[in-house]
Design a protein around this motif. Structure first.
Motif, PDB file in Angstrom:
ATOM      1  N   PRO A  65       0.817  -1.213   0.000  1.00 51.87           N
ATOM      2  CA  PRO A  65       0.000   0.000   0.000  1.00 51.87           C
ATOM      3  C   PRO A  65       0.848   1.258   0.000  1.00 51.87           C
ATOM      4  O   PRO A  65       1.802   1.385   0.761  1.00 51.87           O
ATOM      5  CB  PRO A  65      -0.797  -0.120   1.302  1.00 51.87           C
ATOM      6  CG  PRO A  65       0.091  -0.913   2.216  1.00 51.87           C
ATOM      7  CD  PRO A  65       0.844  -1.864   1.327  1.00 51.87           C
ATOM      8  N   SER A  87     -10.534  -0.474  -5.468  1.00 49.01           N
ATOM      9  CA  SER A  87     -11.318  -1.474  -4.751  1.00 49.01           C
ATOM     10  C   SER A  87     -11.669  -2.637  -5.657  1.00 49.01           C
ATOM     11  O   SER A  87     -11.577  -3.804  -5.262  1.00 49.01           O
ATOM     12  CB  SER A  87     -12.586  -0.817  -4.190  1.00 49.01           C
ATOM     13  OG  SER A  87     -13.425  -1.773  -3.581  1.00 49.01           O
ATOM     14  N   PRO A  92      -4.000  -3.087  -2.309  1.00 45.15           N
ATOM     15  CA  PRO A  92      -3.908  -2.380  -1.029  1.00 45.15           C
ATOM     16  C   PRO A  92      -3.681  -0.880  -1.212  1.00 45.15           C
ATOM     17  O   PRO A  92      -2.731  -0.462  -1.876  1.00 45.15           O
ATOM     18  CB  PRO A  92      -2.699  -3.044  -0.352  1.00 45.15           C
ATOM     19  CG  PRO A  92      -1.857  -3.537  -1.488  1.00 45.15           C
ATOM     20  CD  PRO A  92      -2.804  -3.913  -2.585  1.00 45.15           C
ATOM     21  N   LEU A  94      -3.933   2.695   1.348  1.00 46.67           N
ATOM     22  CA  LEU A  94      -4.077   3.136   2.738  1.00 46.67           C
ATOM     23  C   LEU A  94      -4.324   4.648   2.745  1.00 46.67           C
ATOM     24  O   LEU A  94      -3.410   5.438   2.508  1.00 46.67           O
ATOM     25  CB  LEU A  94      -2.797   2.788   3.511  1.00 46.67           C
ATOM     26  CG  LEU A  94      -2.685   3.196   4.966  1.00 46.67           C
ATOM     27  CD1 LEU A  94      -3.817   2.602   5.796  1.00 46.67           C
ATOM     28  CD2 LEU A  94      -1.329   2.756   5.523  1.00 46.67           C
ATOM     29  N   CYS A 123     -14.260   1.722   1.032  1.00 47.54           N
ATOM     30  CA  CYS A 123     -13.227   1.233   1.953  1.00 47.54           C
ATOM     31  C   CYS A 123     -13.709   0.000   2.704  1.00 47.54           C
ATOM     32  O   CYS A 123     -14.813  -0.003   3.262  1.00 47.54           O
ATOM     33  CB  CYS A 123     -12.818   2.320   2.939  1.00 47.54           C
ATOM     34  SG  CYS A 123     -11.926   3.692   2.173  1.00 47.54           S
ATOM     35  N   TRP A 143      -3.315  -0.225   7.989  1.00 46.56           N
ATOM     36  CA  TRP A 143      -2.285  -0.862   7.148  1.00 46.56           C
ATOM     37  C   TRP A 143      -2.496  -2.368   7.110  1.00 46.56           C
ATOM     38  O   TRP A 143      -2.470  -2.987   6.030  1.00 46.56           O
ATOM     39  CB  TRP A 143      -0.892  -0.531   7.678  1.00 46.56           C
ATOM     40  CG  TRP A 143       0.191  -1.330   7.005  1.00 46.56           C
ATOM     41  CD1 TRP A 143       0.820  -1.020   5.841  1.00 46.56           C
ATOM     42  CD2 TRP A 143       0.743  -2.578   7.453  1.00 46.56           C
ATOM     43  NE1 TRP A 143       1.723  -2.007   5.514  1.00 46.56           N
ATOM     44  CE2 TRP A 143       1.695  -2.964   6.487  1.00 46.56           C
ATOM     45  CE3 TRP A 143       0.522  -3.398   8.553  1.00 46.56           C
ATOM     46  CZ2 TRP A 143       2.441  -4.146   6.611  1.00 46.56           C
ATOM     47  CZ3 TRP A 143       1.248  -4.572   8.670  1.00 46.56           C
ATOM     48  CH2 TRP A 143       2.192  -4.931   7.715  1.00 46.56           C
ATOM     49  N   SER A 146      -5.408  -3.303   4.986  1.00 50.74           N
ATOM     50  CA  SER A 146      -5.161  -3.107   3.550  1.00 50.74           C
ATOM     51  C   SER A 146      -4.387  -4.275   2.956  1.00 50.74           C
ATOM     52  O   SER A 146      -4.488  -4.549   1.749  1.00 50.74           O
ATOM     53  CB  SER A 146      -4.380  -1.806   3.312  1.00 50.74           C
ATOM     54  OG  SER A 146      -3.013  -1.946   3.632  1.00 50.74           O
ATOM     55  N   GLN A 152      -6.839  -4.520  -0.061  1.00 52.90           N
ATOM     56  CA  GLN A 152      -8.086  -3.803   0.197  1.00 52.90           C
ATOM     57  C   GLN A 152      -7.808  -2.311   0.297  1.00 52.90           C
ATOM     58  O   GLN A 152      -6.718  -1.885   0.670  1.00 52.90           O
ATOM     59  CB  GLN A 152      -8.727  -4.256   1.517  1.00 52.90           C
ATOM     60  CG  GLN A 152      -9.148  -5.701   1.581  1.00 52.90           C
ATOM     61  CD  GLN A 152      -9.902  -6.023   2.856  1.00 52.90           C
ATOM     62  OE1 GLN A 152     -10.935  -6.668   2.831  1.00 52.90           O
ATOM     63  NE2 GLN A 152      -9.379  -5.591   4.004  1.00 52.90           N
ATOM     64  N   VAL A 153      -8.825  -1.531  -0.019  1.00 56.71           N
ATOM     65  CA  VAL A 153      -8.771  -0.086   0.218  1.00 56.71           C
ATOM     66  C   VAL A 153      -9.256   0.171   1.638  1.00 56.71           C
ATOM     67  O   VAL A 153     -10.345  -0.263   2.021  1.00 56.71           O
ATOM     68  CB  VAL A 153      -9.650   0.660  -0.788  1.00 56.71           C
ATOM     69  CG1 VAL A 153      -9.665   2.157  -0.479  1.00 56.71           C
ATOM     70  CG2 VAL A 153      -9.162   0.419  -2.214  1.00 56.71           C
ATOM     71  N   THR A 154      -8.440   0.838   2.428  1.00 60.48           N
ATOM     72  CA  THR A 154      -8.789   1.134   3.810  1.00 60.48           C
ATOM     73  C   THR A 154      -8.553   2.625   4.080  1.00 60.48           C
ATOM     74  O   THR A 154      -7.959   3.333   3.269  1.00 60.48           O
ATOM     75  CB  THR A 154      -7.970   0.298   4.807  1.00 60.48           C
ATOM     76  OG1 THR A 154      -6.578   0.664   4.713  1.00 60.48           O
ATOM     77  CG2 THR A 154      -8.129  -1.190   4.528  1.00 60.48           C
TER      78      THR A 154
END
Length: 514
Positions: A65, A87, A92, A94, A123, A143, A146, A152-154
């Motif tokens: 990320p 997404s 990833p 962050l 997210c 983190w 992600s 993943q989108v966080t």
């Protein structure tokens, strides 16, 4: 040490190496903290869609990320479209979102907004710190989330006072989650289905399209005769000479359904069953053939390469793959440029290990079809369909892989969404050649008008798809950003321009008149 300092230090300890930023007043302590952390490269984007799209491209090429730095809810909202693409790419990212100091929120200042409501759209995980000592902990949790396979989108929210207040605690670096794997029974079921099929295919996306995943898919194909079909818009595919070849599912639903119609077995790995991009009157949205034996090998959290390897081993497939793409030099046809000749020129000129970021829309497909036998390269596409991703993704890919040439295939309409990315390319001296594919139109929408049943569109409808009144002067725009630029309108001129672009390092723009 304040909360911002501890947060940035801990993210660097966790392996974060890049921050794409468009900060505001609430983020000044975070900006100052980045100034003290040499392990994280901070890159300015002049629009949040550039910031988030660059983080997407960085993640696709590094599997790590990048950090984004966004200014409250409205700043984050400006970047949502490209976070949607990230997404859908399952990579990833962050997001670090500044917010008002907690004691200021009750005053309902103009920039106060429902950040949690905004992040919930794309997210997978969002956290808000409760104190300056908690800020680093929340950032590390974001983190960790992600890094859930394949990515993943966080987001996490950093109130201004939590960034400037002293921090006295520490935070442990959490472990990145391991991917899921399938049971032996599921692997045997897939192997038996492929073994007993007369017309099988693997439908693949995600990490299955990395080179080592494709080798395993190639082993399966050689053992069973199964076809290898990819998503229409995949995250990243490694292709070119020496690599296992695949079929790309057509974009239009009826063409995709026809492409799949003869199959009796469809094994889905790293993706989900194919569906039409849009609904159309009287046309199907579900694309798998009626009665097909459809086996979905887990969801996107399952390790695709592990799945392919174990299926190949269960089939006692050959260890090496004989059928791979062979290098081909295309003969060019002189004259005006079209999608096929564009693809030939690109195929001949691509350097080894180039990265192609494709937002070419109607003209990108020809380039893709002609480059399967080019030098080995990576191809990135518009996974979520939200246009304006191409130029920012090229920025992120170039920063993630600074020793590789990046080529941005960019439709003229899409490029205007995030044209500010050209400035960042020049500022960072990135090795990117941008090819603006200029047909003066949202050409795909002219096709879509007919497909949804509009038989005789009038002047108002047609004007909404036209980009020639006034014409966009792309070479002037690029030069205004400090980027060398030229316009070409013949195949020979394009070939010469691309040869120069591939042999010289640095950012440049070639406006390709189609």
């Amino acid at each position: 040490m304040n909360g911002a300092d501890l947060l940035i230090k801990k993210l660097a300890d966790a392996g974060v190496t890049a921050c794409f930023a468009n900060p505001g007043t609430s983020e000044m302590q975070l900006v100052a903290a980045l100034d003290k952390e040499p392990r994280i490269k901070a890159v300015l984007g002049l629009f949040e869609g550039v910031v988030t799209g660059a983080a997407d491209g960085f993640a696709r090429m590094t599997d790590k990320p990048a950090l984004t730095l966004l200014h409250l809810g409205p700043g984050y909202a400006n970047g949502i479209a490209n976070l949607h693409n990230a997404s859908r790419a399952r990579v990833p990212v962050l997001n670090m979102i500044g917010d008002h100091a907690t004691h200021h929120l009750e005053l309902d200042a103009p920039l106060t907004s429902d950040i949690d409501g905004l992040t919930s759209a794309v997210c997978a995980w969002t956290g808000v710190s409760s104190s300056s000592d908690d800020l680093a902990e929340v950032g590390l949790k974001a983190w960790q989330a992600s890094m859930a396979y394949p990515g993943q989108v966080t987001a996490f929210v950093a109130p201004a006072n939590h960034a400037w207040d002293p921090a006295t605690s520490d935070a442990a670096i959490p472990e990145a989650p391991a991917p899921n794997t399938l049971s032996d029974e599921q692997i045997r079921e897939a192997a038996n289905a492929l073994r007993n099929s007369d017309a099988a295919a693997l439908f693949m996306g995600g990490h299955a399209l990395r080179e080592n995943g494709l080798v395993q898919a190639g082993r399966i194909a050689e053992a069973t005769g199964a076809r290898l079909i990819t998503e229409t818009f995949f995250t990243r595919q490694q292709r070119g000479a020496g690599r296992v070849e695949t079929e790309r599912l057509p974009y239009f639903g009826e063409m995709a359904a026809e492409h799949l119609q003869d199959l009796d077995t469809l094994v889905i790995i790293g993706s989900k069953p194919p569906v039409s991009f849009f609904a159309y009157p009287g046309k199907p949205g579900w694309l798998s053939p009626e009665g097909v034996n459809l086996l979905r090998m887990g969801d996107h959290t399952v390790d695709s390469i592990d799945t392919l390897t174990r299926i190949a081993n269960e089939l006692n497939a050959p260890e090496t793959v004989e059928k791979v793409a062979q290098r081909v030099e295309h003969v060019l046809e002189a004259g005006p440029i079209n999608a096929v000749e564009l693809g030939k020129v690109l195929a001949n000129r691509l350097p080894e290990n180039a990265i192609v970021v494709d937002e070419g829309a109607t003209n990108g497909l020809g380039a893709f079809l002609m480059t399967g036998n080019a030098a080995p390269h990576d191809w990135l596409t518009l996974t979520g369909g939200a246009i304006g991703a191409g130029l920012p993704m090229a920025v992120g890919a170039a920063l993630g892989c600074p020793d590789r040439k990046v080529i941005g295939l960019e439709a003229d309409g899409s490029a205007m969404y995030t044209v500010q990315a050209l400035w960042t390319m020049v500022r960072e001296d990135l090795d990117i050649a941008v090819l603006i594919l200029n047909n003066g139109s949202y050409a795909i929408l002219n096709i879509e008008l007919a497909r949804v049943g509009v038989e005789q569109p009038g002047p108002t409808a047609l004007s909404l798809l036209d980009l020639t009144n006034p014409a966009i002067e792309w070479t002037d725009i690029a030069k205004g950003m400090g980027m060398p630029a030229e316009r070409v309108d013949t195949v020979d001129a394009l070939d010469s321009a691309l040869e120069r672009a591939m042999n010289e390092r640095g950012p440049r723009l070639i406006e390709v008149m189609l």
